[in-house]
Design a protein around this motif. Sequence first.
Motif, PDB file in Angstrom:
ATOM      1  N   ARG A 146       5.489   2.601  -7.477  1.00 30.67           N
ATOM      2  CA  ARG A 146       4.833   3.855  -7.865  1.00 30.67           C
ATOM      3  C   ARG A 146       3.344   3.685  -7.608  1.00 30.67           C
ATOM      4  O   ARG A 146       2.761   2.645  -7.905  1.00 30.67           O
ATOM      5  CB  ARG A 146       5.093   4.154  -9.330  1.00 30.67           C
ATOM      6  CG  ARG A 146       4.669   5.552  -9.751  1.00 30.67           C
ATOM      7  CD  ARG A 146       5.409   5.985 -11.022  1.00 30.67           C
ATOM      8  NE  ARG A 146       5.214   5.016 -12.113  1.00 30.67           N
ATOM      9  CZ  ARG A 146       4.122   4.976 -12.877  1.00 30.67           C
ATOM     10  NH1 ARG A 146       3.138   5.831 -12.681  1.00 30.67           N
ATOM     11  NH2 ARG A 146       4.010   4.088 -13.837  1.00 30.67           N
ATOM     12  N   CYS A 147       2.762   4.720  -6.993  1.00 32.17           N
ATOM     13  CA  CYS A 147       1.339   4.673  -6.681  1.00 32.17           C
ATOM     14  C   CYS A 147       0.559   5.283  -7.848  1.00 32.17           C
ATOM     15  O   CYS A 147       0.825   6.408  -8.261  1.00 32.17           O
ATOM     16  CB  CYS A 147       1.070   5.448  -5.396  1.00 32.17           C
ATOM     17  SG  CYS A 147      -0.681   5.596  -5.015  1.00 32.17           S
ATOM     18  N   LYS A 148      -0.399   4.513  -8.365  1.00 30.38           N
ATOM     19  CA  LYS A 148      -1.186   5.010  -9.499  1.00 30.38           C
ATOM     20  C   LYS A 148      -2.229   6.032  -9.056  1.00 30.38           C
ATOM     21  O   LYS A 148      -2.718   6.822  -9.850  1.00 30.38           O
ATOM     22  CB  LYS A 148      -1.867   3.841 -10.218  1.00 30.38           C
ATOM     23  CG  LYS A 148      -0.871   2.986 -10.995  1.00 30.38           C
ATOM     24  CD  LYS A 148      -1.551   2.148 -12.046  1.00 30.38           C
ATOM     25  CE  LYS A 148      -2.203   0.932 -11.416  1.00 30.38           C
ATOM     26  NZ  LYS A 148      -2.769   0.012 -12.425  1.00 30.38           N
ATOM     27  N   ALA A 149      -2.568   6.001  -7.761  1.00 33.02           N
ATOM     28  CA  ALA A 149      -3.588   6.918  -7.259  1.00 33.02           C
ATOM     29  C   ALA A 149      -3.028   8.328  -7.046  1.00 33.02           C
ATOM     30  O   ALA A 149      -3.630   9.303  -7.468  1.00 33.02           O
ATOM     31  CB  ALA A 149      -4.170   6.377  -5.953  1.00 33.02           C
ATOM     32  N   CYS A 150      -1.865   8.423  -6.398  1.00 33.09           N
ATOM     33  CA  CYS A 150      -1.335   9.752  -6.079  1.00 33.09           C
ATOM     34  C   CYS A 150      -0.016  10.037  -6.776  1.00 33.09           C
ATOM     35  O   CYS A 150       0.595  11.081  -6.546  1.00 33.09           O
ATOM     36  CB  CYS A 150      -1.180   9.929  -4.569  1.00 33.09           C
ATOM     37  SG  CYS A 150       0.223   9.050  -3.855  1.00 33.09           S
ATOM     38  N   SER A 151       0.434   9.087  -7.613  1.00 33.75           N
ATOM     39  CA  SER A 151       1.703   9.224  -8.346  1.00 33.75           C
ATOM     40  C   SER A 151       2.922   9.278  -7.434  1.00 33.75           C
ATOM     41  O   SER A 151       4.010   9.640  -7.873  1.00 33.75           O
ATOM     42  CB  SER A 151       1.701  10.468  -9.253  1.00 33.75           C
ATOM     43  OG  SER A 151       0.618  10.412 -10.141  1.00 33.75           O
ATOM     44  N   ARG A 174       0.839  -1.197   0.000  1.00 36.40           N
ATOM     45  CA  ARG A 174       0.000   0.000   0.000  1.00 36.40           C
ATOM     46  C   ARG A 174       0.870   1.242   0.000  1.00 36.40           C
ATOM     47  O   ARG A 174       1.940   1.256   0.597  1.00 36.40           O
ATOM     48  CB  ARG A 174      -0.900   0.024   1.249  1.00 36.40           C
ATOM     49  CG  ARG A 174      -2.089  -0.877   1.114  1.00 36.40           C
ATOM     50  CD  ARG A 174      -3.059  -0.755   2.266  1.00 36.40           C
ATOM     51  NE  ARG A 174      -4.187  -1.646   2.010  1.00 36.40           N
ATOM     52  CZ  ARG A 174      -5.290  -1.278   1.393  1.00 36.40           C
ATOM     53  NH1 ARG A 174      -5.448  -0.038   0.986  1.00 36.40           N
ATOM     54  NH2 ARG A 174      -6.254  -2.156   1.188  1.00 36.40           N
ATOM     55  N   CYS A 175       0.385   2.260  -0.647  1.00 37.95           N
ATOM     56  CA  CYS A 175       1.110   3.523  -0.709  1.00 37.95           C
ATOM     57  C   CYS A 175       1.154   4.162   0.687  1.00 37.95           C
ATOM     58  O   CYS A 175       0.110   4.348   1.312  1.00 37.95           O
ATOM     59  CB  CYS A 175       0.400   4.458  -1.694  1.00 37.95           C
ATOM     60  SG  CYS A 175       1.058   6.125  -1.682  1.00 37.95           S
ATOM     61  N   PRO A 176       2.338   4.497   1.190  1.00 42.78           N
ATOM     62  CA  PRO A 176       2.413   5.103   2.520  1.00 42.78           C
ATOM     63  C   PRO A 176       1.825   6.516   2.553  1.00 42.78           C
ATOM     64  O   PRO A 176       1.468   7.007   3.629  1.00 42.78           O
ATOM     65  CB  PRO A 176       3.914   5.121   2.833  1.00 42.78           C
ATOM     66  CG  PRO A 176       4.612   4.969   1.530  1.00 42.78           C
ATOM     67  CD  PRO A 176       3.659   4.271   0.601  1.00 42.78           C
ATOM     68  N   ALA A 177       1.701   7.141   1.383  1.00 44.63           N
ATOM     69  CA  ALA A 177       1.173   8.505   1.361  1.00 44.63           C
ATOM     70  C   ALA A 177      -0.353   8.524   1.373  1.00 44.63           C
ATOM     71  O   ALA A 177      -0.967   9.261   2.125  1.00 44.63           O
ATOM     72  CB  ALA A 177       1.709   9.248   0.145  1.00 44.63           C
ATOM     73  N   CYS A 178      -0.975   7.703   0.533  1.00 49.00           N
ATOM     74  CA  CYS A 178      -2.436   7.785   0.407  1.00 49.00           C
ATOM     75  C   CYS A 178      -3.137   6.481   0.809  1.00 49.00           C
ATOM     76  O   CYS A 178      -4.376   6.416   0.774  1.00 49.00           O
ATOM     77  CB  CYS A 178      -2.822   8.170  -1.017  1.00 49.00           C
ATOM     78  SG  CYS A 178      -2.605   6.852  -2.223  1.00 49.00           S
ATOM     79  N   GLU A 179      -2.375   5.460   1.192  1.00 41.53           N
ATOM     80  CA  GLU A 179      -2.946   4.212   1.691  1.00 41.53           C
ATOM     81  C   GLU A 179      -3.672   3.380   0.638  1.00 41.53           C
ATOM     82  O   GLU A 179      -4.285   2.366   0.948  1.00 41.53           O
ATOM     83  CB  GLU A 179      -3.908   4.474   2.879  1.00 41.53           C
ATOM     84  CG  GLU A 179      -3.230   5.041   4.113  1.00 41.53           C
ATOM     85  CD  GLU A 179      -2.347   4.019   4.817  1.00 41.53           C
ATOM     86  OE1 GLU A 179      -2.786   2.873   4.994  1.00 41.53           O
ATOM     87  OE2 GLU A 179      -1.198   4.370   5.162  1.00 41.53           O
TER      88      GLU A 179
HETATM   89 ZN   LIG Z   1      -0.512   7.004  -3.187  1.00 37.66          ZN
END
Ligand SMILES: [Zn+2]
Length: 182
Positions: free
Chosen positions: A57-62, A32-37
Motif C-alpha cells: 500500500r502506498c502511503k503517498a497516494c493510497s 516504489r509505487c507504480p502509480a506515483c513512483e
Molecule cells: Zn503511490
Amino acid sequence: MAASGLINLSGLIDDAKCFALVRQHRWPEGVRCPACEKDAVIRDGHDDVQPCRQRYRCKACSGRFDDLTGTVLAGHHQPLRVWVLCLYFMGLNLSNRQIALELGLDGSNTQAMTEQLRRGLAAKTPAVELTGEVEIDEVYVVAGHKGQPAAVAKRAGSDAVASWQARRAAARWRRTSRPSSA
Ligand SMILES: [Zn+2]
C-alpha cells in the motif's frame, strides 16, 4: 529420452525465490509505487492465491499494488516459476517448441508467452545478456536531446527529414559494406 520425461522442472523451482527475483530486478533500490513512483510503501499482506506474492500500500497516494502489478505477468494463469523458466530457456536460445516440451505447455501458449516476454515487461525484467555481434538498425538518439527535448525539437526544424534520410542512407551503407574497423 528428454529430461522433461523424467523431471518436472517447474516443480523444482521455488515460488518464493521467483517472486524475490522479480522484486530484486523490478525495484533494485526498494519498492516504489507504480502509480506515483514514491517509495513511501508499506507491506500489506499477501495474495490470496499466491502466498509468495507480496501486496503493498502506498502511503503517498493510497494506491494498492503487488509484486506483479503493471507487468505482463499479472493476471496470467501460468505460475510465475513457469515464466521464469521460460525466460531462462529463451536465454538459452531454445525454440518455442523445445520450451513447450520442457514446460509441458502447448505450442500456442508458449508462443504467446515468449512474444510477451520479448516485448518486455512493463516493469524491469532480469537483464538479457547480449553476446556476439549486436546490431541495432537505424536508431538514433540525438545527444543534446537528453533532458532537453524541447530545445532539440526547435533546433531540428525542417532539416529533420532531410537529415534523417541522410542518416538512414548512411546506416544502410554501413550495413552492406561492413567496415573491418568495427
Ligand atoms: Zn503511490
